[in-house]
Design an enzyme around this catalytic site. Structure first.
Site, short mmCIF file in Angstrom:
data_model
loop_
_atom_site.label_atom_id
_atom_site.label_comp_id
_atom_site.label_asym_id
_atom_site.label_seq_id
_atom_site.Cartn_x
_atom_site.Cartn_y
_atom_site.Cartn_z
N GLN A 1 0.86 -1.19 0.00
CA GLN A 1 0.00 0.00 0.00
C GLN A 1 0.90 1.24 0.00
O GLN A 1 1.03 1.94 0.99
CB GLN A 1 -0.91 -0.02 1.23
CG GLN A 1 -1.82 -1.24 1.29
CD GLN A 1 -2.67 -1.26 2.55
OE1 GLN A 1 -3.43 -0.34 2.81
NE2 GLN A 1 -2.51 -2.32 3.34
N HIS B 1 8.88 -3.63 -1.81
CA HIS B 1 7.93 -3.81 -2.92
C HIS B 1 8.05 -2.68 -3.93
O HIS B 1 7.91 -2.90 -5.13
CB HIS B 1 6.51 -3.88 -2.36
CG HIS B 1 5.47 -4.16 -3.39
ND1 HIS B 1 5.45 -5.34 -4.13
CD2 HIS B 1 4.42 -3.42 -3.83
CE1 HIS B 1 4.43 -5.31 -4.98
NE2 HIS B 1 3.78 -4.16 -4.81
N LYS C 1 -0.32 -9.27 -17.94
CA LYS C 1 -1.59 -9.76 -17.41
C LYS C 1 -2.61 -8.63 -17.39
O LYS C 1 -2.30 -7.48 -17.09
CB LYS C 1 -1.41 -10.36 -16.02
CG LYS C 1 -0.93 -9.39 -14.95
CD LYS C 1 -0.73 -10.09 -13.64
CE LYS C 1 -0.20 -9.12 -12.57
NZ LYS C 1 0.13 -9.79 -11.32
#
Length: 339
Positions: free
Chosen positions: A106, A139, A204
């Site tokens: 997040q 991340h 994707k």
């Protein structure tokens, strides 16, 4: 000039085996026994966390080894409360060694009325008294900018490069590195450059959140040994689907190198039934017994790298030298000799 104060390690309950392994590696480096500071991190009956440090830490250079993995909230609070205990005990410097940085997913407002929790957690850590952060494969690298203190973000790709060159020796001309999405291209490209392999991408497209509607392979993977590279594997749905798509496009074998094995929900079952021959993860998150028992999951240790990073931080030498797999090779000599 090296600091005359010895580094001292302390750990919460999130990944005690990793903390002990780091202490053991540092003992080898120092030539003296480096143990974990004697402390207890327990719970009251209502779940509140209680910390007591039994050793004198006044003026000490302290390193708290604590990933904020599942249960993320408990482990994060343990880290903050240990920090407060050390700060109130007059520790000289407090460094948080966070092998897996929870809440990193997040990191931006992708929709209206959503939080940037990575920034909130960074603020909490700084306010608690942490003066430096040492972590692995954030991340998103921009999370370093959320902190007003130094952040050293190590990378797993040098270790993965050593592992790939060791396990695919004699097959390197067949190896192709694959990014499971467009956002992870930089991470995959880094490993591809280290091992001299070409790069492919699985594009994707999601029909709705949590559901992959379509996958397209960019690049020719026919007769290739494909290595999927990413930072986190959670439920493993996308990863296993990507492996299937690569095999459908003619790949010879599919292996995966993922830094943080969150592996929640049906992940283990999916991986065990997947067309992937191997899923290689690190031990930043304490592996469950199911992870250890899964035949096609292999765990690479991070203790040698973290021990060296702590030593370099303590004595004022370069941490970025550990970004080079040639630097890490002597550290991982016992695992990847003869490269």
């Amino acid at each position: 000039m090296p600091n005359l104060i010895e580094p001292k390690l302390i750990s919460g309950n999130a990944n005690m085996p990793l903390a002990k392994a780091v202490a053991k590696r540092m003992s080898m480096h120092r030539g003296v026994n480096v143990g974990l500071v004697d402390a207890r991190v327990e719970r009251f009956n209502d779940g509140e966390i209680f910390v007591e440090v039994y050793e004198n830490v006044r003026g000490e250079d302290m390193y708290i080894i604590q990933p904020t993995s599942n249960p993320a909230n408990d482990n994060l609070m343990e880290l903050l409360i240990i920090t407060d205990a050390l700060r109130r005990s007059s520790a000289d410097r407090i460094t948080a060694v966070i092998p897996y940085f929870g809440y990193a997913r997040q990191d931006r407002r992708s929709k209206a009325r959503t939080p940037i929790t990575a920034k909130l957690v960074a603020n909490m850590m700084v306010e608690a008294g942490i003066e430096r952060v040492l972590t692995l494969d954030l991340h998103a690298t921009q999370i370093q900018g959320f902190f007003d203190i130094p952040v050293d973000n190590l990378y797993a790709s040098p270790v993965f490069a050593l592992d790939a060159m060791h396990h695919f020796k004699g097959q390197m001309d067949e190896v192709m590195v694959v990014s499971p999405d467009v956002g992870g291209v930089a991470r995959a490209r880094d490993l591809a450059q280290r091992i001299g392999a070409p790069l492919s991408i699985v594009d994707k497209r999601r029909g709705k959140p949590g559901e992959v509607a379509e996958m397209t392979v960019i690049g020719d993977v026919k007769d290739r040994v494909c290595l999927i590279v990413d930072d986190i594997v959670d439920t493993a749905g996308t990863l296993c689907k990507a492996a299937e798509v690569l095999m459908e496009h003619g790949a010879k074998e599919v292996h995966s190198y993922i830094t943080h094995g969150v592996l929640s929900g049906p992940a283990i079952e999916r991986v065990s039934k997947s067309v992937m021959k191997n899923l290689v993860i690190t031990d930043t998150i304490l592996p469950t017994q199911a992870v250890k028992d899964c035949k096609n999951i292999r765990i690479v240790p991070t203790a040698p790298m973290f021990a060296q990073a702590i030593m370099n931080t303590w004595n004022g030498t370069s941490v970025s030298s550990l970004f080079d797999h040639n630097t890490l090779q002597p550290i991982y000599e016992g695992m990847y000799s003869g490269l």
